[in-house]
Design a protein around this motif. Structure first.
Motif: not given
Length: 353
Positions: A58-72
């Motif tokens: 459930i969380l993976s697609p949400v995190a992928f699109f909302l935090e694109k520029g935040k992940r190292p």
């Protein structure tokens, strides 16, 4: 313009308050649901493994699109070790022990114990030097006294018994099971508190909370499955005693509750800060006590009620002190609204201040 902004802010505040209440009602209902399911013989590790797996999905697609520029772009060995520790402590240890605690005690007691977490986080952070304590400050004394009151409440939950508040109901856990269950819950909350501190440190180098949660849930489901195979020398999770529909329902409910609640809580913390979010936690305890009384025939003893009240009093003392910590920080003059203010204060305050 000012009027429209004010109306928008009031609507957002109203939505956050309603959402936080709904989230706690959901948690309380989930505790009662899991108590009933576990009483049929289902292994708690089933819920941890498949619930965590569905939460990650459930969380993976949400995190992928909302935090694109935040992940190292690269993960250092240090971050990988931190991910491992958060997964083992926050998923495998905390959730397994919490479910065992629900099974041995009651949904109300199990949902009351996690309210110890802010106090334990403060105590651990103070011990390792991450929390600043000024004994001349009222807010520091509020956190110290609140921590002691919370710990006293936890001890009351574990050791005090007393008469039942409803003598006509006989569904009550034996004293030995109650004590063991409370110990499970205490260890679970201690693990959660350690993980909270580690998450705060990890997010300084990996500023993507949703992605962090998704990764650790993926890892946690794998680690829990591996631990179960080693312990049981096989993969029997008690599913022979339940229908496939009931098993899928238990995993789906666990994944939905964890995924949606975490996402909304993360958004609420970003908007209003952790103090406001934590202030709603006792609602789940009250709601689970009502539901377990009506649906499962569970009764609370006087000692348990005293313990819960002490935990709630201690919780609000600690939250009051932490809230004063935030307002004691120098205000950034360039902050344009409350959301900006909270975000800028997060940058200048101590790790757990």
């Amino acid at each position: 313009m000012d009027l429209s902004v004010s109306c928008g802010g009031e609507k957002e505040n109203f939505a956050i308050i309603l959402g936080l209440i709904a989230m706690q009602l959901l948690y309380g209902s989930f505790s009662v649901f899991m108590s009933r399911v576990l009483s049929t013989g289902l292994n708690p590790q089933f819920v941890v493994i498949f619930g965590s797996l569905l939460t990650a999905i459930i969380l993976s697609p949400v995190a992928f699109f909302l935090e694109k520029g935040k992940r190292p772009s690269k993960l250092s060995p240090r971050l990988l070790i931190q991910f491992f520790c958060i997964s083992v402590g926050g998923v495998t240890a905390f959730q397994s022990l919490l479910l065992l605690g629900i099974h041995k005690t009651s949904p109300a007691i199990a949902s009351a114990m996690p309210n110890l977490s802010p106090s334990l986080v403060f105590l651990i952070a103070w011990f390792i030097g991450l929390e600043v304590v000024d004994l001349r400050s009222g807010r520091s004394w509020a956190k110290i006294v609140g921590t002691l009151v919370c710990l006293g409440g936890a001890m009351a939950l574990a050791f005090l018994r007393g008469p039942s508040i409803s003598h006509w109901l006989t569904s009550q856990a034996p004293d030995d099971d109650m004590f063991i269950g409370c110990m499970y819950l205490l260890v679970a909350v201690f693990a959660l508190s350690c993980v909270t501190i580690l998450q705060a440190a990890t997010l300084m180098h990996y500023p993507a909370p949703l992605s962090l949660c998704a990764i650790t849930y993926w890892m946690g489901s794998v680690f829990t499955a591996a631990l179960h195979v080693v312990q049981e020398r096989g993969f029997d999770l008690g599913w022979s005693q339940l229908s496939p529909a009931a098993l899928f329902g238990a995993a789906l409910v666990g994944g939905f509750v964890n995924g949606t609640s975490f996402s909304f809580q993360a958004w609420s913390i970003k908007k209003k800060g952790p103090v406001m979010v934590s202030a709603f936690h006792p609602i789940s305890t009250i709601w689970s006590a009502i539901l377990s009384f009506l649906l499962l025939g569970h009764s609370l003893r006087l000692g348990s009620i005293i313990g819960m009240v002490l935990v709630f009093i201690g919780l609000y003392l600690v939250l009051w002190g932490k809230n004063k910590d935030r307002y004691a920080l120098p205000l950034p003059l360039e902050a344009n609204n409350e959301g900006d203010l909270l975000e800028k204060q997060e940058r200048i305050k101590p790790l757990l201040g």
